[in-house]
Write an enzyme that holds these catalytic residues in place. Structure first.
Site, PDB file in Angstrom:
ATOM      1  N   ASN A   1       0.833  -1.198   0.000  1.00 34.43           N
ATOM      2  CA  ASN A   1       0.000   0.000   0.000  1.00 34.43           C
ATOM      3  C   ASN A   1       0.869   1.251   0.000  1.00 34.43           C
ATOM      4  OD1 ASN A   1       0.445  -0.600   3.094  1.00 34.43           O
ATOM      5  ND2 ASN A   1      -0.181   1.547   2.970  1.00 34.43           N
ATOM      6  N   CYS A   2       0.271   2.346  -0.459  1.00 35.26           N
ATOM      7  CA  CYS A   2       0.879   3.663  -0.264  1.00 35.26           C
ATOM      8  C   CYS A   2      -0.074   4.447   0.629  1.00 35.26           C
ATOM      9  CB  CYS A   2       1.129   4.354  -1.609  1.00 35.26           C
ATOM     10  SG  CYS A   2      -0.356   4.641  -2.583  1.00 35.26           S
ATOM     11  N   MET A   3      -0.091   5.760   0.558  1.00 35.44           N
ATOM     12  CA  MET A   3      -0.887   6.535   1.502  1.00 35.44           C
ATOM     13  C   MET A   3      -2.386   6.324   1.334  1.00 35.44           C
ATOM     14  SD  MET A   3       1.077  10.178   2.014  1.00 35.44           S
ATOM     15  CE  MET A   3       1.315  10.521   0.265  1.00 35.44           C
TER      16      MET A   3
END
Length: 466
Positions: free
Chosen positions: A406-408
């Site tokens: 995941n990222c933000m």
């Protein structure tokens, strides 16, 4: 190549996680604010972005669940590279590019040699520890190579920087436009990294040379911030205006639409995270998203033409706006300009949504919001568990998941077969947007809760594997 660029962009986000705390502490403890010298130590984060980027890329691209050894390999790679360049030519500074090169080499060396077997007397240095030895041996000649090559590359980069800056208002417009336009593909981080941490050069009072719009702005460079200020207009005024337009244009589920839009608008205004709103109209109306990209570029251009300079440490929200106001030039004028853009955004988005009958949230039958799905199918399950369970079901089950990161604001998944992912059902399960890239990669936008959803999703995958 698409998969590689996706992973590279995601990897560059890892060190960005250190910026909020570092930037806030650096500003709060400055002489013109609380004047706490010890807390100025947080500035070392901004001054060592090459090291953080090398570590982040090594961790992100390494093919292993345990990221400890890859992180160490990345640190050793950038350390040897910088030391080697310093020995051969003290005037060379690869800045963030050195971090990218070191990180890529560290990841490659780790992936190639993590399973190396050595004779029993050297067995301790084999396996995943062997890349630690190899990266040192490899980076020494690479440092020698770049001591010869980099001066020419640096000349080209400096020429590009001067051209971008020399374009004035148009250069800022181009950067702002592509910052938004590339966001759906997750490639804006690659461009942002150079502008934020590599563009320009400034020498501090202590004689330290620093690069990048963010770093130079926070260190008092009077010429830094023009590439940053326009994002305050977009995040604090543009996105809330879009949210209001969508809310006012809603024909069904008006309360739910208002709640979703209000949450997204507040997230953007406070933190500068815009994707929860942007992905509600990105796929339903590319026209609106192109218009949004144009307005973002236009916002930066307008501030430049008015001589307004402002900057941020991690996100163009109200927190950064207030804390960095003393470092800005005519920063208070961001507010009236922002209000003008608020009207522009609202009027054009509301007009296009209603006249073209764009099926955004509240105007599309069967569309569900994240809040509607948050209660779960069983009361004992948390909101994140429920969303994760629904997502896993609609991407083909755990057998179809090759990797989960995941990222933000997004889940970044690699699937054995992308065709098994049902976009409509994923959106009904709470996703703001779904992006399929090639045959295997998929990004599912879930908003600021991405890390929590990913953790629950990973737990479900591992639990079902037993």
């Amino acid at each position: 190549m698409k998969h590689f660029l996706q992973k590279l962009g995601k990897s560059m986000l890892i060190p960005i996680a250190a910026l909020p705390a570092a930037g806030l502490l650096l500003r709060l403890s400055a002489e013109d604010m609380l004047n706490i010298p010890l807390f100025q130590a947080s500035g070392v984060i901004l001054n060592n972005m090459d090291i953080l980027i090398a570590i982040g890329i090594a961790m992100g691209l390494a093919k292993t669940k345990d990221k400890g050894i890859p992180a160490l390999t990345g640190y050793l790679a950038i350390s040897v590279l910088n030391e080697g360049l310093g020995i051969l030519n003290q005037d060379l500074d690869m800045s963030v590019f050195g971090g990218v090169i070191a990180g890529l080499m560290a990841a490659y060396i780790y992936n190639q040699f993590q399973h190396t077997r050595l004779p029993s007397m050297f067995a301790f240095f084999g396996g995943e520890k062997f890349p630690i030895t190899m990266i040192i041996l490899v980076m020494i000649p690479i440092a020698g190579l770049f001591s010869v090559v980099w001066p020419y590359a640096q000349a080209g980069i400096d020429a590009f920087s001067q051209m971008l800056v020399g374009m004035g208002a148009f250069g800022i417009f181009v950067f702002g436009f592509f910052n938004r336009f590339l966001l759906p593909f997750g490639l804006h981080h690659v461009m942002n990294t150079y502008v934020y941490f590599g563009l320009g050069r400034f020498e501090t009072a202590s004689g330290q040379a620093i690069t990048g719009e963010i770093t130079r702005f926070l260190n008092g460079d009077p010429h830094a911030g023009y590439f940053l200020g326009g994002f305050f207009i977009t995040m604090m005024f543009g996105i809330p205006a879009i949210a209001l337009a969508i809310s006012r244009a809603a024909r069904t589920k008006k309360k739910e639409t208002k709640a979703l839009m209000s949450s997204g608008a507040a997230t953007s205004f406070i933190t500068g995270i815009t994707e929860p709103i942007e992905f509600t109209f990105l796929f339903t109306s590319p026209l609106l998203y192109v218009l949004h990209s144009v307005y973002t570029g236009l916002a930066g251009m307008t501030l430049y033409l008015l001589g307004i300079r402002h900057g941020f440490s991690w996100g163009a929200g109200v927190i950064d706006y207030v804390l960095n106001l003393n470092l800005s030039d005519r920063g208070l004028l961001v507010i009236p300009v922002g209000l003008a853009f608020f009207i522009l955004y609202y009027a054009t988005f509301y007009f296009i949504i209603t006249k073209r009958n764009v099926p955004v949230v509240g105007r599309e039958q069967g569309a569900a919001s994240l809040q509607e799905n948050g209660g779960g199918t069983a009361e004992k399950h948390s909101k994140y568990q429920t969303i994760a369970a629904d997502i896993l079901q609609h991407i083909g089950g755990k057998e179809n998941v090759m990797s989960c990161e995941n990222c933000m604001t997004r889940l970044r998944l690699r699937l054995a077969d992308n065709s098994l992912a049902d976009e409509a059902k994923l959106k009904r399960a709470g996703a703001h947007g779904v992006i399929k890239i090639g045959r295997h990669d998929i990004q599912i936008v879930v908003g600021p809760d991405a890390a929590n959803v990913k953790r629950e999703l990973q737990t479900l995958i591992e639990r079902e594997s037993y």
